[in-house]
Design an enzyme around this catalytic site. Structure first.
Site, PDB file in Angstrom:
ATOM      1  CG  HIS A 437      -2.784   3.210  13.744  1.00 37.14           C
ATOM      2  ND1 HIS A 437      -2.654   2.919  15.081  1.00 37.14           N
ATOM      3  CD2 HIS A 437      -1.986   2.316  13.091  1.00 37.14           C
ATOM      4  CE1 HIS A 437      -1.823   1.911  15.250  1.00 37.14           C
ATOM      5  NE2 HIS A 437      -1.387   1.524  14.055  1.00 37.14           N
ATOM      6  CB  ALA A 469      -7.835   2.624   6.859  1.00 33.77           C
TER       7      ALA A 469
HETATM    8  C1  LIG Z   1       4.761   3.147   9.042  1.00 35.69           C
HETATM    9  C2  LIG Z   1       3.465   2.444   9.390  1.00 35.69           C
HETATM   10  C3  LIG Z   1       3.435   1.582  10.498  1.00 35.69           C
HETATM   11  C4  LIG Z   1       2.240   0.941  10.835  1.00 35.69           C
HETATM   12  N1  LIG Z   1       2.273  -0.008  11.821  1.00 35.69           N
HETATM   13  C5  LIG Z   1       1.156  -0.764  12.033  1.00 35.69           C
HETATM   14  C6  LIG Z   1       1.196  -1.858  12.928  1.00 35.69           C
HETATM   15  O1  LIG Z   1       2.252  -2.212  13.485  1.00 35.69           O
HETATM   16  N2  LIG Z   1       0.042  -2.541  13.166  1.00 35.69           N
HETATM   17  C7  LIG Z   1      -1.132  -2.212  12.547  1.00 35.69           C
HETATM   18  O2  LIG Z   1      -2.156  -2.836  12.835  1.00 35.69           O
HETATM   19  N3  LIG Z   1      -1.188  -1.184  11.659  1.00 35.69           N
HETATM   20  C8  LIG Z   1      -0.067  -0.489  11.367  1.00 35.69           C
HETATM   21  N4  LIG Z   1      -0.103   0.504  10.425  1.00 35.69           N
HETATM   22  C9  LIG Z   1      -1.401   0.824   9.794  1.00 35.69           C
HETATM   23  C10 LIG Z   1      -1.819  -0.190   8.727  1.00 35.69           C
HETATM   24  O3  LIG Z   1      -0.744  -0.498   7.880  1.00 35.69           O
HETATM   25  C11 LIG Z   1      -2.997   0.440   7.950  1.00 35.69           C
HETATM   26  O4  LIG Z   1      -4.087   0.617   8.845  1.00 35.69           O
HETATM   27  C12 LIG Z   1      -3.459  -0.426   6.783  1.00 35.69           C
HETATM   28  O5  LIG Z   1      -2.417  -0.671   5.879  1.00 35.69           O
HETATM   29  C13 LIG Z   1      -4.604   0.286   6.052  1.00 35.69           C
HETATM   30  O6  LIG Z   1      -4.998  -0.499   4.953  1.00 35.69           O
HETATM   31  P1  LIG Z   1      -5.646   0.177   3.661  1.00 35.69           P
HETATM   32  O7  LIG Z   1      -5.990  -0.929   2.752  1.00 35.69           O
HETATM   33  O8  LIG Z   1      -6.690   1.121   4.084  1.00 35.69           O
HETATM   34  O9  LIG Z   1      -4.482   1.088   3.041  1.00 35.69           O
HETATM   35  P2  LIG Z   1      -3.028   0.663   2.482  1.00 35.69           P
HETATM   36  O10 LIG Z   1      -2.581  -0.626   3.052  1.00 35.69           O
HETATM   37  O11 LIG Z   1      -2.136   1.844   2.719  1.00 35.69           O
HETATM   38  O12 LIG Z   1      -3.264   0.475   0.941  1.00 35.69           O
HETATM   39  C14 LIG Z   1      -3.648   1.472   0.040  1.00 35.69           C
HETATM   40  C15 LIG Z   1      -3.082   1.088  -1.322  1.00 35.69           C
HETATM   41  O13 LIG Z   1      -3.693   1.886  -2.321  1.00 35.69           O
HETATM   42  C16 LIG Z   1      -2.704   2.320  -3.233  1.00 35.69           C
HETATM   43  N5  LIG Z   1      -3.159   3.568  -3.838  1.00 35.69           N
HETATM   44  C17 LIG Z   1      -3.403   4.742  -3.209  1.00 35.69           C
HETATM   45  N6  LIG Z   1      -3.817   5.670  -4.091  1.00 35.69           N
HETATM   46  C18 LIG Z   1      -3.826   5.059  -5.302  1.00 35.69           C
HETATM   47  C19 LIG Z   1      -4.139   5.497  -6.611  1.00 35.69           C
HETATM   48  N7  LIG Z   1      -4.533   6.762  -6.866  1.00 35.69           N
HETATM   49  N8  LIG Z   1      -4.028   4.616  -7.627  1.00 35.69           N
HETATM   50  C20 LIG Z   1      -3.632   3.328  -7.403  1.00 35.69           C
HETATM   51  N9  LIG Z   1      -3.309   2.871  -6.178  1.00 35.69           N
HETATM   52  C21 LIG Z   1      -3.409   3.721  -5.142  1.00 35.69           C
HETATM   53  C22 LIG Z   1      -1.457   2.478  -2.372  1.00 35.69           C
HETATM   54  O14 LIG Z   1      -0.283   2.491  -3.153  1.00 35.69           O
HETATM   55  C23 LIG Z   1      -1.582   1.306  -1.422  1.00 35.69           C
HETATM   56  O15 LIG Z   1      -0.978   0.145  -1.933  1.00 35.69           O
HETATM   57  C24 LIG Z   1       1.061   1.178  10.068  1.00 35.69           C
HETATM   58  C25 LIG Z   1       1.100   2.033   8.964  1.00 35.69           C
HETATM   59  C26 LIG Z   1       2.291   2.652   8.609  1.00 35.69           C
HETATM   60  C27 LIG Z   1       2.307   3.553   7.391  1.00 35.69           C
END
Ligand SMILES: Cc1cc2nc3c(=O)[nH]c(=O)nc-3n(C[C@H](O)[C@H](O)[C@H](O)COP(=O)(O)OP(=O)(O)OC[C@H]3O[C@@H](n4cnc5c(N)ncnc54)[C@H](O)[C@@H]3O)c2cc1C
Length: 498
Positions: A437, A469
């Site tokens: 997280h 996040a």
């Molecule tokens: C193994 C695991 C288990 C988890 N379990 C839970 C759970 O059960 N419940 C829960 O609430 N949360 C859980 N989480 C946390 C939750 O998934 C994250 O809080 C959430 O996905 C964050 O969203 P985000 O949009 O910030 O990032 P992300 O969903 O990670 O998205 C970021 C995106 O940006 C892309 N990206 C990054 N850098 C670049 C770049 N330079 N160029 C182009 N694209 C790029 C990535 O490929 C990705 O698709 C878990 C996370 C993981 C990894």
């Protein structure tokens, strides 16, 4: 459309197709007068589940395919696929405390309070199709864990993903249809894919923003090996808690001393970029399952119904303020998360997660070269007064109490190797995992410790926002997907309203 026909200019570029990126692209493209392009480094498996890798669709497991990490980094993996980490995560949902959101509201205003976020939380719950876990889906270990929590006097909580809920136990709702992981790409992009004003560029990695005099002029990307420059009126970085600060730093937005060391020209000196990295640390009380438990789990697995963890207990350590919770205790029983066991044997334990840690880590570049992995230091259990370790030890004590309840002790016994709560500090640190997280590396606020303002606008840059996040200023005492979805919904709405 061929590559050469593809317009290089859009009204909005959403950079990162994860949880927040899918929300932003869907919400902003609902206005057909606004052209939106969603850029994602990983693949786009499309709207139909048969085209997806089976492991990513299976809500019962945590898949490891399509991740960024090329070296073993089990506690800080993140997905590289359209849909982001919602395609590989545990699908669990819980919500933080009133104090968490009061802290955000103190930095961002009333929209960031629990009440302000509530309509957006509700929309996300609906979109992600959160569902309760019926009794029939529970393993005997999970049923035993619910009974154990009741036996120890914890209150039952009907919906752990609802606001205003205090300590207690229950089964967190999951974003799954049956056992199909309903990821953010399905939830948000499927209804939007046919819009002529929405483009999705998958397999396209953002290298750096071109910033001149506080204005983003374009973004350099690598599209399947071909360098390109895309332009927009508004740029929204949604690359996650590790991806977004990395792009900012490569673009010359960050601590001037760090950028200068790497030879990156400083466009905006923003010391907070990449600092304040926070995750929920975890320590596990390992248990040895009885033959009966192994057999019951094997039957459940054969029926295709085995989830390793289905129960969460929001518990309070001795150091927790009255009425709150600072721990999640997760009784788990299933195939090992790491490594393997012979068929018919399962990994059983109770994990204690610190939900309000004080330790702060950081993300730094090793090189301005986007192909060089960034340096991520989670700095778990490094707070100067050792409070985090003290809470973790108490979490292990509470986990041992749960394991010793009459509802659980007939299913598993303490594993050999002694009581982990009695281990030395260094040994405990070496055993630390996380809840996956990470947050906080582009924190929202108005002071010098902020990277973005309450609208998600990057300080000192006219046409750039971060929404993911990374902007959560503190990690809530909850799983982070639902808070990220709610914040993305909120900031999309505010951008639309102008
Ligand atoms: C193994 C695991 C288990 C988890 N379990 C839970 C759970 O059960 N419940 C829960 O609430 N949360 C859980 N989480 C946390 C939750 O998934 C994250 O809080 C959430 O996905 C964050 O969203 P985000 O949009 O910030 O990032 P992300 O969903 O990670 O998205 C970021 C995106 O940006 C892309 N990206 C990054 N850098 C670049 C770049 N330079 N160029 C182009 N694209 C790029 C990535 O490929 C990705 O698709 C878990 C996370 C993981 C990894």
């Amino acid at each position: 459309m061929t590559d050469s026909d593809f317009p290089s200019h859009h009204d909005v570029l959403v950079l990162g197709g994860g949880v927040a990126g899918c929300v932003l692209a869907a919400r902003l493209s609902a206005d057909t007068d606004r052209s939106v392009c969603l850029v994602e480094a990983g693949p786009d498996y499309g709207p139909d589940s048969p085209n997806w890798p089976q492991t990513m669709l299976d809500a019962r497991v945590l898949p490891r395919d399509e991740v960024w990490e090329t070296e073993p980094a089990p506690h800080r993996i993140r997905a590289k696929v359209l849909g982001g980490s919602s395609c590989i995560n545990g699908c669990w949902h819980t919500w933080g405390s009133e104090q968490d959101h009061a802290g955000w509201a103190a930095r961002g205003g009333p929209d960031w309070s629990a009440a302000g976020l509530e309509p957006f939380r509700q929309v996300a719950v609906e979109r992600m199709r959160l569902r309760a876990i019926p009794d029939a889906e529970l393993s005997v270990w999970s049923s035993g864990a619910l009974a154990a929590a009741a036996e120890l006097g914890y209150p039952e909580v009907a919906d752990l993903a609802a606001p205003g809920v205090g300590p207690g136990y229950g089964c967190p709702p999951v974003n799954a249809i049956g056992d199909l992981r309903w990821n953010a790409a399905f939830a948000y992009l499927n209804p939007a894919r046919d819009r002529p004003n929405l483009s999705i560029l998958s397999g396209t990695t953002v290298h750096r923003l071109i910033v001149r005099a506080g204005v983003v002029q374009g973004v350099e990307v690598d599209q399947g090996g071909t360098p390109r420059t895309l332009t927009a009126d508004t740029y929204i970085l949604t690359a996650g808690a590790y991806g977004s600060p990395a792009v900012l730093l490569r673009s010359g937005i960050g601590p001037a001393d760090h950028l200068s060391e790497l030879g990156v020209p400083v466009e905006v000196d923003l010391p907070a970029v990449g600092s304040n990295l926070t995750d929920h640390p975890c320590l596990v009380l390992p248990l040895t399952p009885t033959a009966e438990l192994n057999a019951a789990l094997a039957r459940k697995e054969a029926a295709g119904e085995l989830y390793a963890s289905q129960v969460a207990l929001k518990a309070a350590s001795e150091l927790c303020p009255e009425g709150g919770w600072d721990l999640h205790l997760l009784p788990t029983a299933g195939p090992p998360l790491f490594g393997s066991l012979p068929p018919g044997e399962y990994e059983v334990g109770i994990a204690a997660f610190l939900m309000s840690p004080l330790s702060r880590g950081s993300l730094r570049l090793r090189s301005a070269d986007p192909d060089v992995p960034v340096d991520i230091d989670l700095a778990l259990f490094t707070d100067p007064d050792g409070r985090d370790l003290a809470v973790a030890r108490d979490g292990l004590r509470l986990a041992a109490e749960l394991a010793a309840s009459s509802a659980l002790k007939s299913w598993a016994t303490p594993a050999a190797g002694g009581d982990p709560a009695a281990l030395g500090d260094d040994e405990l640190r070496s055993r630390a995992g996380t809840y996956w997280h990470p947050v906080g590396t582009c924190a929202m606020g108005t002071g010098d410790d902020a990277v973005v303002d309450p609208e998600g606008r990057v300080r000192g840059v006219a046409n750039l926002r971060v929404v993911d996040a990374s902007i959560l200023p503190t990690v809530p005492a909850a799983n982070t997907q639902l808070p990220v979805l709610a914040v993305a919904e909120l900031l999309a709405e505010r951008l639309i309203r102008g």
